[in-house]
Design an enzyme around this catalytic site. Structure first.
Site, PDB file in Angstrom:
ATOM      1  N   PRO A  75       0.841  -1.202   0.000  1.00 30.23           N
ATOM      2  CA  PRO A  75       0.000   0.000   0.000  1.00 30.23           C
ATOM      3  C   PRO A  75       0.872   1.246   0.000  1.00 30.23           C
ATOM      4  CG  PRO A  75      -0.058  -1.110   2.140  1.00 30.23           C
ATOM      5  CD  PRO A  75       0.699  -1.994   1.224  1.00 30.23           C
ATOM      6  N   THR A  87       0.654   5.465  -0.191  1.00 26.00           N
ATOM      7  CA  THR A  87      -0.106   6.712  -0.186  1.00 26.00           C
ATOM      8  C   THR A  87       0.401   7.617  -1.299  1.00 26.00           C
ATOM      9  OG1 THR A  87      -0.529   6.571   2.177  1.00 26.00           O
ATOM     10  CG2 THR A  87      -0.663   8.756   1.194  1.00 26.00           C
ATOM     11  N   ALA A 140      -3.806   3.310   1.562  1.00 23.70           N
ATOM     12  CA  ALA A 140      -4.728   3.318   2.695  1.00 23.70           C
ATOM     13  C   ALA A 140      -5.903   4.250   2.423  1.00 23.70           C
ATOM     14  CB  ALA A 140      -3.992   3.753   3.954  1.00 23.70           C
ATOM     15  N   GLN A 155      -6.632  -1.492   1.468  1.00 22.42           N
ATOM     16  CA  GLN A 155      -6.193  -1.264   2.839  1.00 22.42           C
ATOM     17  C   GLN A 155      -7.065  -0.169   3.456  1.00 22.42           C
ATOM     18  OE1 GLN A 155      -2.703   1.039   4.288  1.00 22.42           O
ATOM     19  NE2 GLN A 155      -1.860  -0.956   4.860  1.00 22.42           N
ATOM     20  N   HIS A 158      -5.165  -1.634   8.379  1.00 23.42           N
ATOM     21  CA  HIS A 158      -3.905  -0.947   8.670  1.00 23.42           C
ATOM     22  C   HIS A 158      -3.745  -0.859  10.187  1.00 23.42           C
ATOM     23  CE1 HIS A 158      -0.403   1.362   8.239  1.00 23.42           C
ATOM     24  NE2 HIS A 158      -0.785   2.253   7.343  1.00 23.42           N
ATOM     25  N   GLY A 159      -2.921  -1.736  10.716  1.00 22.75           N
ATOM     26  CA  GLY A 159      -2.643  -1.742  12.146  1.00 22.75           C
ATOM     27  C   GLY A 159      -1.224  -1.311  12.449  1.00 22.75           C
ATOM     28  N   ALA A 160      -0.608  -0.580  11.519  1.00 20.12           N
ATOM     29  CA  ALA A 160       0.822  -0.295  11.608  1.00 20.12           C
ATOM     30  C   ALA A 160       1.109   1.210  11.623  1.00 20.12           C
ATOM     31  CB  ALA A 160       1.534  -0.944  10.416  1.00 20.12           C
ATOM     32  N   ASN A 161       2.398   1.520  11.674  1.00 16.56           N
ATOM     33  CA  ASN A 161       2.945   2.854  11.373  1.00 16.56           C
ATOM     34  C   ASN A 161       2.417   3.995  12.227  1.00 16.56           C
ATOM     35  OD1 ASN A 161       4.424   1.567   9.463  1.00 16.56           O
ATOM     36  ND2 ASN A 161       3.386   2.427   7.690  1.00 16.56           N
ATOM     37  N   TYR A 219      -0.615   4.618  13.404  1.00 14.15           N
ATOM     38  CA  TYR A 219      -1.987   5.080  13.221  1.00 14.15           C
ATOM     39  C   TYR A 219      -2.874   4.499  14.342  1.00 14.15           C
ATOM     40  CZ  TYR A 219      -0.004   6.837   8.934  1.00 14.15           C
ATOM     41  OH  TYR A 219       0.797   7.512   8.059  1.00 14.15           O
ATOM     42  N   ARG A 254      -1.918  -5.401   8.534  1.00  9.72           N
ATOM     43  CA  ARG A 254      -0.532  -4.929   8.499  1.00  9.72           C
ATOM     44  C   ARG A 254      -0.133  -4.468   9.900  1.00  9.72           C
ATOM     45  NH1 ARG A 254       2.275  -0.039   4.903  1.00  9.72           N
ATOM     46  NH2 ARG A 254       3.831  -1.390   3.944  1.00  9.72           N
ATOM     47  N   ASN A 273       5.760   8.079  12.905  1.00 11.66           N
ATOM     48  CA  ASN A 273       4.699   8.873  13.527  1.00 11.66           C
ATOM     49  C   ASN A 273       4.794   8.891  15.050  1.00 11.66           C
ATOM     50  OD1 ASN A 273       3.306   9.840  11.165  1.00 11.66           O
ATOM     51  ND2 ASN A 273       2.606   7.735  10.844  1.00 11.66           N
ATOM     52  N   GLY A 310      12.579  -2.863   2.849  1.00  7.45           N
ATOM     53  CA  GLY A 310      13.971  -2.902   2.433  1.00  7.45           C
ATOM     54  C   GLY A 310      14.386  -4.166   1.707  1.00  7.45           C
TER      55      GLY A 310
END
Length: 366
Positions: free
Chosen positions: A26, A28, A59, A101, A177-180, A182, A229, A237, A297
């Site tokens: 995903p 943005t 997302a 997502q 989206h359960g990551a990053n 948020y 995710r 964040n 990566g």
């Protein structure tokens, strides 16, 4: 790249047979049109990349409250559903498979994006250090307010309704989206969650919202068409947790009980070092019976090494799919890859979005 590469082998993802193990992550791109509807360009953008084993969309917010950046598409209005349906029809017409997502950004937002200019919501009223993208520029994230306990079921219902809309729009499945850093990640991690009620304190309480949302989404899409995710140690964040290993082992153990089709794991810092903090990703692999999508990566040598060692089932690529709509074909033929243009990642028009040449186009132009 050898045509016998493990990356190019098919894979059975629940009820869907993927022709290869490449997942488009995903990404943005901030190009939605009025009403946060996917643009006509998005139809071509995703259609161009339909040869990926699986496409996962950018997302898409489950409500206006869930939006954190300008021009990100939603999946809560009839117009948005109609816009996404054009995308899924194009992808399916080209033989592809596509999940959407869905997200709620929580505190990573700005008052100008929120209903009636209100404060963004969060598990606790702790402002994240960082920037969001509004009004064509990067600006400080707004001060959030803590969600009241009685508001939380409404968040779960918004995820549920977004899932119903996604299925109506023709998606093959849904990724949560359960990551990053948020909203769901904010609740799970103790750096952002200082609550003292049923959603704060213990690992079980902090993981509660992520698991309630997942159960609701899976009840609508079917667990065999639901993925999630997660990013155990990313600092993205301004998110952190004092002890992520037991937290995410608890989460993944419960996700496994829900029989999700996959977990999509960002290994290390999102878009940064893979070794940003110690974490045993192999433990999550062992706990989870569905597919493990590895992300962050990866080059092709590492992807094939990890797949051959059975440490992952699928590999997600981001920037390389931005720049190479025919990434799978280029790998199959060992052809050179286009370089991504970072200046056109966020916002704009067709430039840096739908105008990257395929291999055949590049050869024809020589």
């Amino acid at each position: 790249m050898s045509t016998s590469s493990k990356l190019l082998e098919p894979y059975k993802l629940g009820p869907i047979t993927l022709p290869n193990r490449l997942v488009m992550a995903p990404l943005t791109r901030n190009r939605a049109v009025a009403g946060m509807v996917p643009s006509p360009l998005a139809v071509e953008y995703y259609g161009q990349r339909a040869s990926a084993g699986l496409l996962i969309t950018e997302a898409s917010q489950i409500s206006q409250q869930g939006q954190g950046y300008q021009d990100t598409p939603g999946i809560y209005s009839k117009e948005q559903v109609a816009g996404w349906r054009k995308v899924t029809e194009r992808v399916h017409g080209r033989g592809g498979r596509i999940f959407i997502q869905i997200w709620h950004v929580g505190r990573i937002s700005h008052t100008t994006l929120q209903p009636n200019g209100g404060a963004p919501v969060a598990p606790s009223a702790i402002r994240a250090k960082g920037k969001t993208f509004v009004g064509g520029t990067f600006t400080d994230i707004s001060e959030p307010r803590a969600l009241a306990l009685e508001e939380i079921p409404g968040i779960v219902d918004d995820f549920r309704r977004a899932t119903v809309n996604a299925i109506e729009a023709g998606f093959d499945g849904v990724e949560i989206h359960g990551a990053n850093g948020y909203l769901l990640d904010q609740f799970a991690k103790d750096g952002a969650n200082k609550r003292t009620d049923a959603y704060g304190g213990s690992i079980e309480n902090r993981a509660r919202l992520m698991l309630e949302v997942t159960k609701a989404v899976a009840s609508e899409a079917g667990p065999e068409r639901t993925g999630i995710r997660i990013s155990p140690v990313t600092p993205s964040n301004d998110i952190s947790d004092s002890n992520p290993q037991p937290l995410f082992e608890h989460i993944v153990d419960h996700l496994n009980a829900l029989k999700l089709v996959y977990i999509h794991v960002i290994e290390g810092a999102t878009g940064g070092p893979r070794d940003v903090a110690p974490f045993d990703y192999g433990s999550l692999r062992k706990l989870f019976n569905g597919a493990y999508i590895a992300n962050n990566g990866y080059d092709f040598a590492l992807a094939n090494k990890v797949l051959t060692a059975n440490e992952a089932d699928l590999i997600a690529f981001g920037k390389l799919f931005i720049a190479n709509p025919d990434l799978v074909e280029r790998l199959r033929r060992g052809a050179p890859l286009n370089a991504p243009d970072k200046a056109t990642f966020y916002g704009g028009d067709a430039k840096g979005y739908t105008d990257y040449p395929t291999l055949s186009e590049a050869l024809a132009a020589q």
